[in-house]
Scaffold this motif. Sequence first.
Motif, short mmCIF file in Angstrom:
data_model
loop_
_atom_site.label_atom_id
_atom_site.label_comp_id
_atom_site.label_asym_id
_atom_site.label_seq_id
_atom_site.Cartn_x
_atom_site.Cartn_y
_atom_site.Cartn_z
N UNK B 137 0.83 -1.21 0.00
CA UNK B 137 0.00 0.00 0.00
C UNK B 137 0.86 1.26 0.00
N UNK B 138 0.72 2.11 -1.00
CA UNK B 138 1.52 3.33 -1.06
C UNK B 138 1.41 4.17 0.22
N UNK B 239 4.20 3.02 -8.31
CA UNK B 239 2.93 2.80 -8.99
C UNK B 239 1.76 3.16 -8.07
N UNK B 240 0.66 3.56 -8.68
CA UNK B 240 -0.51 3.89 -7.88
C UNK B 240 -1.56 4.58 -8.72
N UNK B 241 -2.79 4.55 -8.23
CA UNK B 241 -3.88 5.18 -8.97
C UNK B 241 -4.13 6.61 -8.54
N UNK B 242 -3.45 7.04 -7.47
CA UNK B 242 -3.62 8.40 -6.96
C UNK B 242 -2.30 8.84 -6.34
N UNK B 244 -0.48 10.65 -2.94
CA UNK B 244 -0.78 10.69 -1.51
C UNK B 244 0.11 11.74 -0.84
N UNK B 300 -9.31 14.14 -3.08
CA UNK B 300 -10.45 13.23 -3.03
C UNK B 300 -10.86 12.93 -1.60
N UNK B 320 -5.63 12.11 -0.15
CA UNK B 320 -5.54 11.33 -1.38
C UNK B 320 -5.90 12.28 -2.52
N UNK B 321 -5.05 12.28 -3.53
CA UNK B 321 -5.15 13.33 -4.55
C UNK B 321 -5.25 12.71 -5.94
N UNK B 322 -6.15 13.24 -6.73
CA UNK B 322 -6.31 12.75 -8.10
C UNK B 322 -5.01 12.88 -8.88
N UNK B 323 -4.80 11.92 -9.82
CA UNK B 323 -3.54 11.93 -10.55
C UNK B 323 -3.29 13.23 -11.32
N UNK B 424 3.26 7.10 -10.57
CA UNK B 424 3.68 7.21 -11.96
C UNK B 424 3.16 6.01 -12.74
#
Lengths: 425, 424
Positions: B137-138, B239-242, B244, B300, B320-323, B424
């Motif tokens: 988990x990031x 790697x990650x979808x958002x 932080x 978010x 948590x922040x949008x890409x 990224x």
Amino acid sequence: MPSYPGPHNIVTAQLQNGLRVWVYENFESQTVLVEGYARGGSINESPGQKGLANVTATMLRRGSTTKNYDTINEIVESVGAFFGFDAGRHTMGFNAYSLAEDVDLVLDLLSESLQAPAFAAEELDKVRKRFLTQLEERRHSTRAMAAITFNQQLYPPGHPYRISIEDEIAALKQFGREDLAQFFREKVSPEGGVVVVVGAIHAEEAIATLERTVGRWRHPQAQPSTQLPAPPVLKEKVVANVHVKGKSQSDIVLGWPGISRRDKDYEAVLVCNTILGRFGLGGRLGNHIREELGLAYYAYSTFNANLGPGTWRIAAGVHPMHVSQTIAAMLAEVQRITAEVVDDEELEDVQRYLTGSLPLRLETNAGIAGNLLTMAWYGLGLDYLLQYERRIQDVNKEDVLRVARTYLHPDRYVLAVAGPSAKEA
Amino acid sequence: MITDRLHIQTLKNGLTLVVKDVHTAPVASFWLWYRVGSRHETPGLTGISHWVEHMLFKGTSTRPKGDFDRLIQREGGHFNGMTWVDWTTFYATLPARRIELAFDIEADRMQHALFDPEEVERERSVIIAEREGHENQPAYLLREQVQAASFLNHPYRHMVIGWKEDLQRITRDELFEHYRTFYTPNNAVAVVVGDFRTAEMAATIEAFFGDIPSGPDPPPVRAVEPKPRAQRRVHLTGPGGAHYLLIAFRSVSASDPDFFPLVVLTAILDGARGLPPFGGGGLGKAARLHRALVNSELALAVSASMAATVDPYLFTISATVQPDQDLAAVEAAIFDELTRLQEEMVGQEELARAIKGTRAMFAYGSESISNQAMWLGLAAMAADMDWLASYQQRLLDVSPEDVQRVARRLFRVENRVVGWYVSR
């Protein structure tokens, strides 16, 4: 014997809009919890609408025609209360939790959200962006990807229970205000739904308050489908691996189609599953994979039972190098539980655990409400908790073997693994 | 109130008893708390307290591994253990008439845990697997780096689970030594809450624990974190979808008078909670951070966190922040909110909401007997029962000036660590 909620102390009623009400008074607490299900959930989404029920539930909390999201938050948080909505496969759930003194305030807000939701475009855009990012985050979670991959191997394209991140993303980008309003108006109905109230409130007052609030919510046009989708058929072993880069651990899900909540074998499956993957630190699976082999921090089994059949799954998180060894251990336990009757002692342990722990599960208003809601929604009867001990005790070794052989198959299963390559980790 | 009708007693061997009868359900909950956690660990031995906790489930000279779990669950009970920065606790909640079983087990493993070498090796790989699950988990990876950068000298700098390099090297004898040093009655507090008669229950606990010999006083934690002199920044990519963001400020201990203004300040920023860090959550959508960051779509999700600890620990804000969003803008918006607390007095309405919200959160939490026992034990570890008894009154006494003073004390540039996880 403890006095569990039953026909003698649960008060029932029906609201004008067709919602059935169960009230359980608990003046030991200072709070009141309201939980309910309206009919209509994700199975009512049309093709191309994946995720619409969930977005609709989220948007119900985001403002009414007379109060915007901020105003509602101001009011509800000024008294430390909660209310909200969540979509299931067949349900639109709603809930409210407050100190007893604030129950009118919070039910007024809940009811207004149901009767006059705003589905405001500005809020929808925010929700859309949040959901899109959350879907992206799921792509990077080994646990989520193992679960999604398992689901996709089990349910064919077009099946209402199938999860698809891609379909959800595509649909999310399209939804407009009217899609939500129409779905809510036409696919979600209080008629045939249930609501339970538990806490420091007299039954009469609770029913009158509900009638005055959520009882006024009506959707005469709504016709949620009552047809259950066809259960999946598993003819052979299906294996899928998903690469999730940059991780330290892989997640494994191995499972089969399961049972529905009203299945006559529900208690036998509950006992069997507890032996296989719950009792102690994860049942036989935990003993084998964690305690004997030291491969995983978590290894367990679980099943979900809904109106339609759910799934029965085994899961573990392990180092990528240990994936094969863990799967072999999982299958060895499946082989064993489908080949041999369980020990008398093992069965007795689990029966004592399942029956003896009932007072703990009914300790809080949330515990009581959760049980009553399940009983009311699935039609298990007002006396289910009173009958529960006998139902569990009636399960014998042959029942456990029979359900294991019916649902668990060591040579026919869906296996999903999500994680990095062994070289990467 | 949670501290009403408390029976508190210290046995001759130094074990403190906290007993409270509650008759809302036919249930009792027993929690045995030891003053040992990551705070008591030295370099090279990080994670040893948590590992010792795991080893206490691996059998004693009279009960093989697996027996504890089985015995408790056969009676319908629920049990587990937890290790945190200041303490380790073992708990069991049972039908009230069977609560003695928990006393029997805890008295046994306080003295006779085996630490079998083969079990130690198996548990080494289980704990490394637990850690690798976190590493997936990031937000965990970011937290670990920010926490390490937040303390130069104090052992709060490492995560409770410890560094993997130490987990690979800690020996059986070191684990056993840690156990013998800290698992003594004089270093423990026993809390039992439930459906029983208090006087009888106190006597029963004494019968199980009274003859266990006390041990030498555990070594004191000597490390004191020096006054911070420099802001630190931590940047991770992966790697990650958002994205932080995590901002940490060196905070105050539970016994510091500024603890209570900080509780109110946290509620103003992110909604009321019960007893931190275990006070539940969920409020905060009307609070300042959510309005400034989530409503404005900069982030978010955002949350603030504090904890009742023995030494000054961390007050954190995470987002948590949008890409496609800029972390610098999110960071700036958070600092704007903190500056506002330093410059403007909070209004009475916001104070009142914080107080009422806290009262509600305590009421929700108190429905569970296990929760009540947990809060009593947590208070004993971080401060004392008077501290818990006066908790809600001391919140009522907090003034806007107090909140402003604490904001000025904590939210200084040199007192913070800013962490970014850029996907990224």
